[in-house]
Design an enzyme around this catalytic site. Structure first.
Site, PDB file in Angstrom:
ATOM      1  N   HIS A 180       0.825  -1.212   0.000  1.00 17.48           N
ATOM      2  CA  HIS A 180       0.000   0.000   0.000  1.00 17.48           C
ATOM      3  C   HIS A 180       0.861   1.265   0.000  1.00 17.48           C
ATOM      4  CE1 HIS A 180      -2.612  -3.198   1.531  1.00 17.48           C
ATOM      5  NE2 HIS A 180      -3.643  -2.472   1.114  1.00 17.48           N
TER       6      HIS A 180
ATOM      7  N   SER B 131      -1.361   4.672   0.524  1.00 16.26           N
ATOM      8  CA  SER B 131      -1.790   4.881   1.917  1.00 16.26           C
ATOM      9  C   SER B 131      -0.603   5.253   2.797  1.00 16.26           C
ATOM     10  CB  SER B 131      -2.454   3.608   2.459  1.00 16.26           C
ATOM     11  OG  SER B 131      -3.609   3.279   1.722  1.00 16.26           O
TER      12      SER B 131
ATOM     13  N   HIS C 157      -2.306  -1.359   7.196  1.00 14.44           N
ATOM     14  CA  HIS C 157      -1.886  -1.599   5.811  1.00 14.44           C
ATOM     15  C   HIS C 157      -0.834  -0.595   5.349  1.00 14.44           C
ATOM     16  CE1 HIS C 157      -5.296   1.166   5.793  1.00 14.44           C
ATOM     17  NE2 HIS C 157      -4.861   1.652   4.644  1.00 14.44           N
TER      18      HIS C 157
ATOM     19  N   LEU D  75      -9.169  -3.422  10.597  1.00 11.55           N
ATOM     20  CA  LEU D  75      -9.371  -2.000  10.887  1.00 11.55           C
ATOM     21  C   LEU D  75     -10.379  -1.756  12.007  1.00 11.55           C
ATOM     22  CD1 LEU D  75      -9.288  -0.592   7.235  1.00 11.55           C
ATOM     23  CD2 LEU D  75      -7.516  -0.407   9.003  1.00 11.55           C
TER      24      LEU D  75
ATOM     25  N   GLY E 259     -11.104   5.641   6.604  1.00  8.62           N
ATOM     26  CA  GLY E 259     -12.044   4.576   6.281  1.00  8.62           C
ATOM     27  C   GLY E 259     -12.500   3.810   7.506  1.00  8.62           C
TER      28      GLY E 259
ATOM     29  N   LEU F  76      -9.935   8.743   0.330  1.00  7.04           N
ATOM     30  CA  LEU F  76     -10.201   7.624  -0.566  1.00  7.04           C
ATOM     31  C   LEU F  76     -10.138   6.284   0.163  1.00  7.04           C
ATOM     32  CD1 LEU F  76      -8.114   8.780  -3.661  1.00  7.04           C
ATOM     33  CD2 LEU F  76     -10.554   9.128  -3.211  1.00  7.04           C
TER      34      LEU F  76
ATOM     35  N   GLU G  99     -18.241  -4.350  24.240  1.00  4.99           N
ATOM     36  CA  GLU G  99     -17.355  -5.502  24.379  1.00  4.99           C
ATOM     37  C   GLU G  99     -16.129  -5.427  23.475  1.00  4.99           C
ATOM     38  OE1 GLU G  99     -21.420  -6.563  25.742  1.00  4.99           O
ATOM     39  OE2 GLU G  99     -20.658  -5.748  23.852  1.00  4.99           O
TER      40      GLU G  99
ATOM     41  N   ASP H  96     -34.099 -16.846  30.415  1.00  6.40           N
ATOM     42  CA  ASP H  96     -33.669 -15.679  29.634  1.00  6.40           C
ATOM     43  C   ASP H  96     -33.730 -15.921  28.130  1.00  6.40           C
ATOM     44  OD1 ASP H  96     -33.271 -13.948  31.690  1.00  6.40           O
ATOM     45  OD2 ASP H  96     -31.123 -14.281  31.870  1.00  6.40           O
TER      46      ASP H  96
ATOM     47  N   GLN I  96     -29.282 -15.034  25.232  1.00  6.75           N
ATOM     48  CA  GLN I  96     -28.333 -14.950  26.342  1.00  6.75           C
ATOM     49  C   GLN I  96     -27.514 -16.229  26.530  1.00  6.75           C
ATOM     50  OE1 GLN I  96     -28.842 -11.677  28.139  1.00  6.75           O
ATOM     51  NE2 GLN I  96     -29.849 -11.664  26.142  1.00  6.75           N
TER      52      GLN I  96
END
Length: 629
Positions: free
Chosen positions: A41, A44, A81, A129, A160, A191, A374, A432, A436
């Protein structure tokens, strides 16, 4: 921002020129290494070159020869990247050679397509990412509240990945805990991979969002080394909140024919075009007459000792009494916390269900509420454990850990040492309902590289599991139950990873039955019923589902004529039955019957559900009789 610039001294023109030179050399090496690798890349990498130049040679304090010195500033490349640019920055420091950089993406090279801690200057693996900021927030929490040191944490994100919800979980966490030692830099190059990002170059929107989350938001020209210097200075002076720098950049900056254009993401420059492109960039490099070196850290952070952590007292339970394994979790944490002040508990607003609240009561300054987020909870845990600064335990309902599975998976790539406690597993939680009920968790954690998976069946084995987790490298998972089960072990019972416990056995036994948690209790009840009918069974508690005690399983199964039953409160795929089947797959003469939750469960009383899904004592009795007919 002007009020925050009091005391600021702008770099002289020679320094600014050299910072630009470094940025352009980063671009050149990013292009050369990716072209040689025929993948990567470079565009980037080019968009963030000035950011890295200023960070590494004006802002961050670290030791070039000891990158992970405990006092050094931390850097997380969330946009993993673009690692060619990061590697190229370390070439500029002298720590990494150009020759090594040119092995980028090659077999057996440390310098992979995305950064991993195999490299001595990388704390966490990135590339999936949206995860870097959570990990950086965990590092910053340790720096501010645990180490209480001067080191700062910097995280470079791509625009991004700002679409990922986990990023905003991290924004909320960092703001709530006032992590003013944390700086996020968004590389807004406009981009994405296949399309422009949703916000393009609307940096004001990013700033307003950051401010809405309680951050100090600052827009900056990401290619102006002068403006970047000022903004990092402002970030350092900002107290009481983290800072987010929104840097407007251009993908493929200074790359002729590719700057700010779609269609070049993840594509190396062709060999034919490389020379002319690099020649153009070299024209931008001027003799500055100066050489820049990083500033050393303050040196105020001491090494830690987090080895050989023991329970402060043995488990204290009465045989036969009934208690849910979850009820022993916080108690066990408190016992190891008494012997080690680096034990930290993170929970996702479930502490009164996981019993992590007991640890909070004992050591409130070592408990971190992560709320219902989480993904960030796992990311922060990974960051906290970096450089061996803490022993970290994460708890919530086992089902909710599924939401963070990619973070857990990346934790293994990070070579992290963190421990998970998932409570409320299986259909035995009762009314539940299925949302769960964790019925996939054993499969999920068994699939994680180098993980250790515990399934304690009573509070004694749960306490010993916590103790073992604290001293075990890699990711550890403990499966906890809501349903009360009998205490079956004495305080002096020895537990080891990969060693099963044989609870019932005679020479006349006809079948071996393996259970865990609630199904171990059902298996013991079934053994009593069958004994009354003159039928003996061997009952095994696996204790660890990964690794499996193959030797004990095979020995017991062969002693009962090769007849083996596994019974579990889990789906058939990936749990106890699968683990045992895989372990004995090369052994002939053993027939295994697998009893598990088959079909989508529903609300009901625990006893009703265990019976309906045929994993209770009566179902085991029927299965044993069917095998010996």
């Amino acid at each position: 921002m002007s009020a925050c610039l009091d005391g600021y001294h702008s770099p002289d023109s020679s320094t600014l020129q050299e910072l630009n030179n470094i940025a352009n050399r980063i671009r050149i090496n990013s292009i050369l290494s990716t072209t040689k690798a025929k993948s990567g890349h470079p565009t980037s990498s080019s968009s963030c070159a000035e950011i890295l130049s200023v960070l590494f040679f004006r802002v961050m304090k670290y030791k070039v020869d000891v990158p992970k010195d405990p006092s050094a500033d931390r850097f997380v490349m969330s946009k993993g990247h673009a690692c060619p640019a990061l590697y190229a920055a370390w070439v500029e420091t002298g720590h990494l050679s150009e020759k090594d950089l040119m092995t980028l993406r090659e077999m057996n090279s440390l310098y992979e397509g995305h950064p991993t801690p195999k490299i001595d200057f990388i704390d966490v693996a990135t590339g999936s990412l949206g995860q870097g900021l959570g990990m950086a927030a965990g590092m910053a929490y340790i720096g501010k509240y645990v180490d209480k040191s001067n080191y700062r944490v910097y995280c470079l994100l791509g625009d991004g990945e700002m679409a990922e919800g986990s990023v905003w979980e991290a924004f909320a966490f960092a703001s709530h805990y006032k992590l003013d030692n944390l700086v996020a830099i968004i590389d807004v190059n406009r981009l994405g991979q296949s399309d422009p990002t949703s916000l393009g170059h609307n940096t004001d929107v990013y700033r307003k969002r950051a401010e809405a989350f309680g951050w100090n938001g600052i827009e900056v020209d990401g290619h102006s080394v002068s403006d970047l210097n000022k903004t990092f200075y402002v970030a350092e002076k900002c107290k009481g909140m983290p800072t987010c720098m929104i840097a407007k950049t251009f993908k493929g900056k200074n790359m002729d024919g590719q700057e700010d254009l779609m269609g070049f993401h993840g594509k190396p420059v062709s060999a034919a075009a490389t020379d002319s492109m690099i020649a153009r960039i070299r024209e931008l490099i001027k003799d500055s007459g100066v050489s820049l070196t990083p500033s050393p850290p303050v040196g105020d952070t001491q090494p830690t000792n987090i080895s050989n952590i023991k329970l402060s007292s043995p488990p204290d339970y009465k045989l036969g009494d009934k208690l849910a394994t979850r009820a022993a979790y916080g108690k066990a944490l408190s016992k190891i916390g008494k012997n080690c002040d680096r034990v930290y508990s993170l929970d996702g607003d479930m502490k009164n269900s996981t019993f992590a609240q007991d640890y909070k009561k004992a050591y409130p300054d070592r408990f971190i509420e992560c709320f219902i987020a989480e993904q960030n909870m796992v990311g922060a845990a990974i960051g906290m454990a970096c450089r061996d600064r803490a022993v970290v335990f994460v708890s919530t309902f086992a089902a909710f850990l599924c939401r963070a599975y990619d973070h857990i998976r990346m934790g293994a790539v990070c070579e992290t040492n963190i421990n998970f406690f998932g409570s409320h597993c299986g259909i035995s939680i009762g009314a539940d309902g299925p949302s769960q009920m964790a019925l996939e968790d054993l499969a999920m954690f068994r699939a994680v590289e180098s993980s250790t998976v515990f399934y304690p069946s009573d509070p004694v084995s749960l306490e010993r599991s916590v103790e073992l987790c604290a001293n075990t490298k890699g990711i550890c998972y403990m499966r906890g139950a809501r349903t009360a089960t009998p205490v079956v072990y004495t305080a002096d019972t020895k537990f080891e990873i990969g060693v099963a416990q044989v609870l019932r056995q005679t020479n006349a036994d006809k079948v071996t039955v393996i259970g865990g948690g609630v199904t171990l209790a059902e298996a013991l009840t079934a053994a009593d019923i069958l004994k009354g009918e003159g039928i003996g069974i061997t009952v095994i508690d696996l204790f660890t589902v990964k690794p499996v005690d193959k030797a004990t399983v095979v020995r017991c199964a062969q002693a009962t004529g090769g007849r083996l039953i596994t019974v579990e409160d889990h789906y058939p795929e990936g749990g106890i039955g699968s683990a045992v089947a895989e372990a004995i797959s090369d052994v002939t003469g053993i027939k295994q019957v697998r009893m598990a939750v088959r079909g989508l469960p529903y609300s009901g009383a625990p006893t009703e559900l265990l019976a309906a899904f045929e994993i209770d004592a009566q179902a085991i009795v029927r299965a044993v009789k069917a095998m010996i007919q």
